[in-house]
Every structure is written in C-alpha cells, then in structure tokens.
Design a protein around this motif. Structure first.
Motif, short mmCIF file in Angstrom:
data_model
loop_
_atom_site.label_atom_id
_atom_site.label_comp_id
_atom_site.label_asym_id
_atom_site.label_seq_id
_atom_site.Cartn_x
_atom_site.Cartn_y
_atom_site.Cartn_z
N ASP A 1 -8.56 -6.62 -8.01
CA ASP A 1 -7.67 -5.96 -7.06
C ASP A 1 -7.48 -6.80 -5.81
O ASP A 1 -6.42 -6.76 -5.19
N ARG B 1 2.97 2.77 -1.48
CA ARG B 1 2.59 2.00 -2.66
C ARG B 1 1.23 2.44 -3.21
O ARG B 1 1.05 2.61 -4.41
N GLN C 1 1.37 5.82 -4.90
CA GLN C 1 2.05 5.67 -6.20
C GLN C 1 1.09 5.06 -7.24
O GLN C 1 0.95 5.57 -8.35
N ASP C 2 0.40 3.97 -6.86
CA ASP C 2 -0.53 3.31 -7.78
C ASP C 2 -1.66 4.25 -8.21
O ASP C 2 -2.13 4.19 -9.34
N GLU C 3 -2.10 5.10 -7.27
CA GLU C 3 -3.27 5.94 -7.57
C GLU C 3 -2.87 7.29 -8.16
O GLU C 3 -3.74 8.02 -8.66
N VAL D 1 -3.40 -2.56 -1.51
CA VAL D 1 -4.38 -1.85 -2.32
C VAL D 1 -5.18 -0.92 -1.42
O VAL D 1 -5.59 -1.32 -0.32
N HIS E 1 1.27 -6.78 -2.77
CA HIS E 1 0.64 -5.66 -3.48
C HIS E 1 -0.52 -5.06 -2.68
O HIS E 1 -1.68 -5.39 -2.91
#
Lengths: 427, 427
Positions: free
Chosen positions: B92, B18, B21-23, B53, B51
């Motif tokens: 965040d 995750r 993918q987000d970064e 982080v 979620h």
C-alpha cells in the motif's frame, strides 16, 4: 506389556530415559505424564526404535513431516530423499501418507529412512485395496480394515491415524447445519463413502475395542483423527467438529484404561482468534491428551504460501498448549510437495513450534534466542550461522551478499546501528 | 490548510473520497477518524498523490514495503524495480530508506516509481551529509536536521519517520536497566551518537514545534519512530520501550492540535504472548493513533525466514488492532533484500494483514476466504488462481504439477477427498 502398564508397575523404560535426557527433565515427570495420558512416546514394541520422542505436556513442541506417493506421483527415490531431509533439518516424526504405487514398499522405505517415530493412516491402504481388488471402496469390510492395521503394525509403525470419531450421527449434524467445505479429510472421505453406501456405522468407532487389542499387542499409539476438521475458516469450530472432539475425548479414556497411548488430532482452517479456544476445548474435552494440529491455517487465500498461514496458526496453537504440529508446505492445496517444499514446510513449522515454546516456558527455548541476540550484538557471524534454525540458508545468503566491512551486513553497511551505538557509548 | 483543518471545516477532501471508496465505508467515518487522529491519510499537500491510502481504525490493515540503497549496495535500477514490484503485488505504501549513493536521486526515483504514499527517514540524510561534508555525525546540527526534513518534504514525501521519543532520560533508563541488544534502530543510533557527543537533547524532541511547522506547511504525516524498539525478544516491553511510547503519545496530541497527522511506530522483536499487550498499550497511551509495527518478530533464531517470524507477530498484532504492518523480508538480519526477497516479504505481510482483518471484521475480508472455499469445493482451479493472494505463483506451481484428472491436484489425485465425498453424498 505396553509402556503405560510398564510405567504403572514402577519400571522405567529405555524410551522414558531417552526422552527425559533429550528434554532435560526428570524421568518421573515423563512417567507421570505417560500414565496420565498427557504425554505419549509413540514406539512400536516389536522392534527397537532408534530415536524415541516424547509428545505432550511440558515438553518441547514437536514437528511432524509428511511424505508419500499419490496416484499421480509414484517416485520411491524422491520420497526416500524427503524422509532423509526431514530428519536432517529437524522434523521429530514422519508420517507416510502414500496412496499410489506399492504402499507397503513406500512404508518400509519410510521406516528405513527415518530414525524417529513413524506414523501412517491405515484406512488409505484398506480403501485402495478394496478399490483395486474388488472394484470399489464400498466393498471394503470391517475385517479388512483391521487386517490392514495389524499388517502396518507388523511393519514397525509407531502411531496410526484412525478417524474413530466419524459417526453417522455427527455426519448428519454436519449435513443439517451445512458447511462450505463439507469434508476435506481423505481418510474420512473413504470411511464415509463406505458407511453411506452400506448404511453402516464406522467400524473404527463401533469396534473400537478390536482396534485397542491391536494397538495393545504392538503398543502403537493411536492418533485419533479429526475427520470433520474444517477445510475453510468459515466452517471452523462448528457443531460437527466439536461433536467429533467430544467422542474422541471419551475414546481417549477407554484407550488409556486399556494401556494404549492416545493423542488427538486437530484442525485445520481456523481464524486466528479461535485458535486458542480450540486448544482449550481439546485439553478440556480430551482430558489433556497431547494435541496434534494440522496448521491451523488462519486464512484460505494463500495457496503457494500455506507454510506461512500454518506457521501463524501453529505458533498461536503451540503457545496456547498444542503439543505437536503437523507441517504444512507451500504446496498444500496445490499438489504433492517437492524437496524444497518439504524444507520450507519443516523450517516454518519449527519456527512456529519454537515461538510457542518461548511462551510455554519450555526449558532452553528462550536461551536459544538469548544466544542469538548475543551473537548479533557481538557482530559474530560465525556464531549466528551456528545458531540459525537453518544454518545452510544463512551461510549461503551471507556469502551471496558479502559486505565491505566483515562484521556488518549489506543492509546498513558501515551505518550498522549496533556498531554505531557501541562506539557512541564507549566514547 | 492541512487535511485535519479542512475536514474540521466540514469540507470533504478528494483523498477522503478515494479512501472511502477503496474501503467501502462512509466518507463521514473517514472524516471523523482523521479529525480524532485515529486515521491518517499521508498525503503531501504540495502535489497530487495518485493513490491516497487511509491507515487506521476500521480500515483494512495496510502493508508497507521498503526499498533503498546502502553504502554496500548502490543500484538505482534494482531499487526502481523493487518499487514497481511492490505496487504490483499489493504493497500500500513505500518507504525509501536509502543510505548509499545520491540519496536525493533514490528518493525521486522512489517517488516516480510508486503511486501510493511515500515515506522516508530524514535523519539518515542529515547524518550522512554531516559525515560526508564535515567528517562525522557529531557535526550535524539541529538546523541541518530541519533543513533536510524540509528538503524531503519538497520532494513530495508523504510521511516521515522521526524518532522524537529518543531522549536523554529514556536512554539513561535503557542503560541503567540493561539490555541484551541496546539499540537496533539506525535512526536512533545516529541521533544518540550526536546527543552523547554534544551532550545535547534530541532536537526532534526539544524543538518539536519546529518539526510541526514543517509538517504543517507540507501537510506531511509524522510517523513517530520507536528508536528504543527491542532488537531481541528478551528486551521486549521493557522500561525504555514503554517510556518512549508514553512520550510519543504526548507528542501525538500536540501534533493533532496543530492540524498535523500522526501515526506511531512499534516493535520489533516480541514474544507472541506480549504482542496483543503491546497493541493495547499503544492504543491507550497514544489515544488510538494508528499503530505501525515492524513485524513483530516472535523469535530471533530464524534469519533467512524472518518474513515468517514477522508474519506470525504481524497477524496477531493486526488481529489485536495494529493498523499498518511494515514488511519484513527473508533477508532481514542478513543483508539488503533481492527482488525475490521483496516479493516474499510483501506476500507474507499481506497474509498477516489479511489474517488480522478477518478477526477485526473488516468489510469483505471473510468474503475473500469464502469465495476461495467455494472455488475449492467446486474444484474450480481457474477461480482459485484468480482469487489467490499471488495468482502467478499458484498458476506456475499448478502448471508444474499437472494432475492426471484435470479437476483435482497431485496431492491426492483421484482420491481427492472433496470429490469422493461429493460423489458419496449424491449417490
């Protein structure tokens, strides 16, 4: 005789006395700074400015507030209130940037409502008159530009922004290199429109000596504008911007030789790691002339919060040696500011200036923080209110959140760290 | 098995997927960062965090929002709304710092209302229970501290602030050197009260291995708190602060060896020219552990505007390599924040983080500014609203100041520089 000439003859002007007193420095320090062109005291010689202000090396970083109408917002009373508020909450200087309604009326209103130095951008009036009287900017002439400048000097303006470094050559450089935002300076936009349509050089550059004669006659300070300042962080520190800065450095020397005071305007939109380099470049290329920056804004993505993006860049700039910060309000990039925008813009810019002054080692700067820290340590809220950069805001906020115990605050209440540790040590 | 152990065995966790993918970075980059202790993904292993982080080297600078009651303000609905707003406007992570009312209820409310990592400061609950049940902080025991930590771990907390570097020796240093503000950390104040009254060492330091066992069992990330952070710029970067940082660097290595993730908390109040040095020191002394700073506030004199003083320091810190910014609201030093304070605090901190990301060269950071600059150049207001860090604020401000011509703004109206130059070049 201009101030520079007077001081060169060994005479101390009343302005120097006032500035030395306000800053807590020796008069000779101010005298030397003005003679070298490292300090300016914008002060039209044809009247008595109530509160002269020194800007430059070794002095407290100053804050400018802008007021002024636009074609979409012509409200004399609102702009008058902005001028009064600006002085009340600590702006050092005021610029009237009016472009709507009776421009002379707005200018005189600004003059009457503000006791510190007043600045203007005469090319606005010259361009707008050409549009209104002749049907277009392109019908402006070099003569009408200088006429307007003299008219404004007669209206007791102390400093004027003049975009003397906008030349045909540097605009060609801008075009050939390419930019995201081209030109975002309104004054530069007016000038360029005229230059391109008439295939002429910029009269403020070509006839710089005529400009100096008017500046000399009224002893107004020239604020050499940065028409090619970047309007996007992507364009920062590029060829056109630095080329213009080099020209401004040359003109600064010519002006000082003629006995005219000069400061240099700077960007604009700059990533934070380029801010200090921009200050260094100005100090080198412009021979330590006072540096007057607009922001700099360290990012483009925060419309509605640009007092913050500008405070970040302004603090770094001031710490690196910038002398004068033009305020930016939350309304920048959105529209003409409200009174509340003006308040927020001035306070944010004063915070930036003070954060820079701590680093510069300006007399008394750190003492302010020390006094506030003592007041906090002593849980002395009255003293904290007195010392706050905006006492009214702290007072109101404090009253709206009254704690159960009078000496703490509602964030921790009885678990206040300062109070607990004090008691633990005493035990 | 903790994430560090899992990744060392060559397995890719869903959290890593995750975050990568987000970064927009390779999974192997995240894996290497977590194994080295340069990136953390706070994520309690006993439940599925919606979620996850990533925080640390090469990743977007993250923003933490705080909520929580105090003895003076116990309002469940308000804190719930703050948690929801925090996520909506881009925080965040969330920390629940409650010290008033039913602490467990506030913690579970925070957990339910926020889909990202949740942090707490367990020493608050341990101290307040001792006060309520036994009549004083001094009756707290090492066992009750660890009991509370495990209790909070069971409540699906992902990271905890533990002030392990507050030792008898470093407090002696603080006292002998002298400080304007002594201690401003609430957690440190609780611990010191207990340590001084009982003549004991800090259990979080003395029994650090016990702490690691709990952290290991639930795979919670330790946020090693800076109890001796300066509360005045006058006290910045002093002996006590750096002594504590050295201890935290040693503990970081011990934790990573046990498979436990660690980040390091930093100040506080720091003059702007000392901010980069503070980041460098943390990176060196703590072996590139993610650095989580509170501010830093670059001046003490602006209560009511501390989201700005913190944005200045936070932007410089992020640009210099800080990984995680704790938000500061306008209400810091005044009282518990309102919803509007929370909004302003988060946006100001996001601006600082993004200004830093431009400098760090984080993927996509500059592209955001470029896209906004294009939208401005094209006078495309719909696009500007979409791209703004706070679209609602821009939209509302724009609607409240409608220009006469639809594509400009009321600041310049028909004299819009961008429009004029565009037309002048075309001619």
């Amino acid at each position: 005789m201009t101030q520079i000439e007077l001081l060169k003859q060994g005479k101390i002007s009343s302005q120097v006395k006032r500035v030395a007193q306000d800053e807590g420095v020796e008069e000779t320090f101010i005298v030397e700074g003005v003679i070298k062109g490292e300090i300016v005291i914008p002060c039209n010689s044809t009247y008595n400015l109530s509160h002269p202000v020194g800007i430059g090396k070794g002095l407290r970083t100053k804050v400018n507030s802008n007021i002024g109408s636009s074609p979409d917002c012509i409200d004399y009373e609102l702009e008058r209130q902005k001028a009064i508020l600006s002085k009340q909450i600590g702006a050092d200087t005021l610029m009237d940037l009016s472009t709507g309604g009776d421009l002379a009326a707005f200018r005189r209103l600004a003059r009457k409502s503000f006791s510190g130095p007043l600045g203007t951008v005469p090319i606005y009036e010259a361009a707008i008159e050409a549009i209104q009287n002749k049907g277009g900017i392109i019908f402006m002439t070099a003569d009408t530009i200088f006429e307007v400048i003299e008219r404004q000097a007669k209206d007791e303006v102390d400093f004027i922004t003049v975009h003397c470094g906008v030349t045909r050559t540097s605009f060609d450089k801008l075009k050939s290199e390419g930019r995201v935002m081209d030109v975002v300076s309104r004054g530069c936009a007016f000038l360029l429109t005229w230059m391109l349509a008439n295939n002429n050089e910029n009269p403020l550059y070509e006839y710089f000596d005529m400009l100096l004669e008017i500046a000399y006659k009224y002893d107004i300070t020239l604020s050499l504008g940065d028409g090619f300042r970047p309007g996007s962080i992507i364009d920062a520190t590029d060829h056109a911007q630095i080329e213009e800065l080099i020209i401004l450095g040359e003109l600064k020397e010519r002006a000082n030789l003629r006995g005219v005071q000069v400061m240099i305007e700077g960007p604009g939109h700059i990533p934070l790691n380029e801010v200090s380099a921009n200050v260094l470049l100005e100090k080198k290329l412009c021979h330590n002339a006072p540096f007057y920056v607009l922001g700099p804004l360290v990012t483009d993505i925060a419309p509605g919060y640009d007092e913050i993006t500008a405070a970040i860049g302004g603090a770094i700039a001031a710490g690196a040696g910038a002398d004068f910060l033009c305020y930016v309000t939350p309304s920048e990039h959105i529209g003409l500011p409200t009174l509340e925008d003006v308040r927020r813009g001035i306070i944010a810019t004063r915070i930036a200036a003070h954060a820079g002054d701590i680093v510069k080692g300006i007399k008394g700067a750190k003492d302010w923080d020390l006094a506030m820290s003592h007041a906090r340590k002593n849980l002395d809220w009255q003293k904290q209110i007195e010392l706050a950069i905006d006492p009214e805001v702290l007072k109101t906020a404090r009253l709206s959140k009254p704690p159960h115990e009078p000496n703490v605050c509602t964030m921790c209440g009885k678990y206040c760290a300062i109070k607990i540790v004090e008691e633990a040590i005493k035990r």
